[in-house]
Design a protein around this motif. Structure first.
Motif, short mmCIF file in Angstrom:
data_model
loop_
_atom_site.label_atom_id
_atom_site.label_comp_id
_atom_site.label_asym_id
_atom_site.label_seq_id
_atom_site.Cartn_x
_atom_site.Cartn_y
_atom_site.Cartn_z
N ARG A 82 -1.10 87.43 119.92
CA ARG A 82 0.29 87.33 120.40
C ARG A 82 1.27 87.27 119.23
N PHE B 204 -6.76 87.65 128.92
CA PHE B 204 -5.66 88.28 128.20
C PHE B 204 -5.97 89.76 127.98
N VAL C 177 -1.19 89.16 130.30
CA VAL C 177 -1.55 87.79 130.69
C VAL C 177 -1.91 87.78 132.16
N MET D 82 5.86 79.13 133.15
CA MET D 82 6.74 79.88 132.26
C MET D 82 8.13 80.09 132.86
N VAL E 134 9.19 81.26 124.06
CA VAL E 134 7.75 81.30 123.82
C VAL E 134 7.31 80.12 122.96
N THR F 25 5.62 88.60 124.32
CA THR F 25 4.21 88.22 124.21
C THR F 25 3.64 87.69 125.51
N TYR F 26 4.48 87.47 126.52
CA TYR F 26 3.98 86.98 127.81
C TYR F 26 4.35 87.93 128.94
N GLU G 162 4.17 77.77 123.71
CA GLU G 162 3.07 77.58 122.76
C GLU G 162 2.94 76.11 122.36
#
Length: 454
Positions: free
Chosen positions: A417, A132, A150, A307, A372, A144-145, A376
């Motif tokens: 994150r 990360f 990432v 994702m 997200v 956050t991704y 998660e």
């Protein structure tokens, strides 16, 4: 090759040895220094441990320097905006359409980052630090991704690239050193058919084996403990003594566990080659076969998350939002930010078209948050399954506990994150509320933006 014979004993009688016989320890020390295989293996192990710690310091210092540069750059960029206010400028000279008195442009031009400072014990465990990113520039479209924070890399790839992790050495390579140091204790005597001579000289052969093993146990744990404590002293992290104590305790218990297992193998083994084979088999079983099998099962139960939902939000669904009519967009905006409905009515909405369009990033951000959460949740289910295997998968347990002490585990980066998402949401909320309140930004207002966003 040295053979243990205690010449201080007389043939006509047996002599009991003390629980910790200094003569045996002294002999083992001499044997250790004369055995090139053992001595060179130990020296090489210490060298790669020191190198891994040095490498950890290098990575941590690079991160600290990068963060320092980011902070300086951010400060200069924001001071430039303040200077515009002092000089009565609306924005950069080559962009006449920019007006920093408009909250939309003032907030867009406000630079802010979220960073993850390396912990003081970072050199002792890189963990997921290279999986990360450690900083993220925040804008209203961030998530956050994003690809800049990432990317995937494994410990084995790290070795190929020259980035050796101290925790990896202790967990996976230390047992190999222990095998080299101890495999021929009592086994060599059996190979040469002189083990009966040892039993004549010592009334308790088990204690004789234990004393020889104790020498290597103390040699290893003192060396490792000094390295761990040395990092704590050199990195001014002794204030974090709980984590240091935990790392020392973990490494000592881990080493002791292998010595206990090897003790019984040395006692009941028939020859040194058989003992070595059993030691290697135990190491392979616990360090490779079980973790590998668990990893395969977890990936089967929870396939790699590509994702897809998140990418859909960032591509197709985002485009769909831009196609919505103004009244539908307005309804979505007030659902996210009900504060703007206090003094606003739906009538005259067409005149608010610019405000609505400038607020779309807040809608997309909310969609990202929902996507997200699913990612998660899948990650947490996967972690929960891994934790359920700790009873028969101690290596994974040890790795995760170690990384948690150095703040390089999954949950440390999950907190990172969360901080990123909070910063994104704060930025979008501030922009929406200020746009709809039709705030005219001056120098003091901008300084308040800086306080909120940083």
């Amino acid at each position: 090759m040295a053979i243990w014979v205690n010449r201080s004993y007389k043939c006509e009688g047996k002599k009991n040895i003390n629980p910790m016989n200094f003569n045996i320890l002294l002999y083992e020390f001499k044997h250790f220094t004369k055995s090139k295989a053992k001595l060179f293996s130990f020296i090489f192990f210490i060298i790669i441990c020191v190198f891994s710690i040095y490498n950890g310091f290098e990575i941590a210092n690079k991160q600290k320097n990068t963060i320092k540069d980011i902070n300086n750059k951010t400060e200069l960029e924001n001071l430039k905006i303040i200077d515009w206010f002092d000089q009565g400028k609306k924005g950069p000279e080559d962009r006449a359409w920019v007006n920093i008195e408009d909250p939309y442009w003032a907030i867009r031009y406000t630079s802010s980052y979220v960073v993850k400072e390396p912990s003081s014990l970072f050199p002792l465990g890189i963990g997921q630090a290279q999986q990360f990113g450690f900083y993220k520039k925040i804008n209203r479209w961030s998530s956050t991704y994003d690809t800049d924070i990432v990317h995937e890399i494994s410990n084995y790839e790290r070795l190929i690239n020259g980035d050796i992790d101290f925790s990896f050495i202790i967990i996976f390579l230390l047992p190999i050193l222990l095998i080299i140091l101890t495999y021929n204790i009592n086994g060599l005597e059996k190979d040469l058919k002189i083990h009966k001579l040892i039993s004549i000289q010592n009334s308790n052969v088990n204690m004789w084996v234990l004393n020889r093993l104790f020498f290597y146990f103390f040699l290893v744990i003192i060396s490792i403990d000094l390295l761990i404590i040395g990092v704590g002293l050199s990195n001014n992290s002794m204030s974090n003594n709980q984590s240091i104590f935990k790392l020392v305790l973990i490494s000592n218990i881990y080493t002791l566990t292998y010595f206990i297992i090897f003790y019984f193998l040395n006692i009941y083994g028939k020859n040194s080659s058989g003992i070595a084979f059993k030691m290697i088999s135990i190491w392979l079983f616990f360090s490779v076969i079980i973790p590998g099998s668990v990893h395969q099962y977890v990936n089967y139960k929870y396939p790699v998350n590509y994702m897809v939902d998140f990418l859909d939000v960032n591509r197709k669904q985002t485009y769909d939002v831009f196609k919505l009519e103004n009244n539908k967009l307005y309804n979505k905006i007030i659902k996210i930010h009900p504060e703007i409905t206090q003094d606003k009515e739906l009538k005259g909405l067409i005149s608010e078209k610019q405000k609505i369009r400038r607020s779309i990033s807040s809608i997309v951000n909310q969609m990202n948050v929902s996507a997200v959460k699913e990612i998660e949740k899948q990650n947490e289910d996967k972690n929960r399954l891994i934790r359920s295997t700790y009873l028969f998968n101690p290596i994974s347990f040890l790795q995760n506990i170690w990384n948690s002490c150095t703040h390089t585990d999954y949950y440390a980066y999950e907190k990172f994150r969360v901080k990123i998402q909070e910063s994104i949401s704060v930025r979008n909320k501030l922009m929406v509320l200020e746009i709809w309140d039709e705030t005219k930004v001056d120098k003091e207002t901008y300084k308040e933006y800086l306080r909120i966003l940083n």
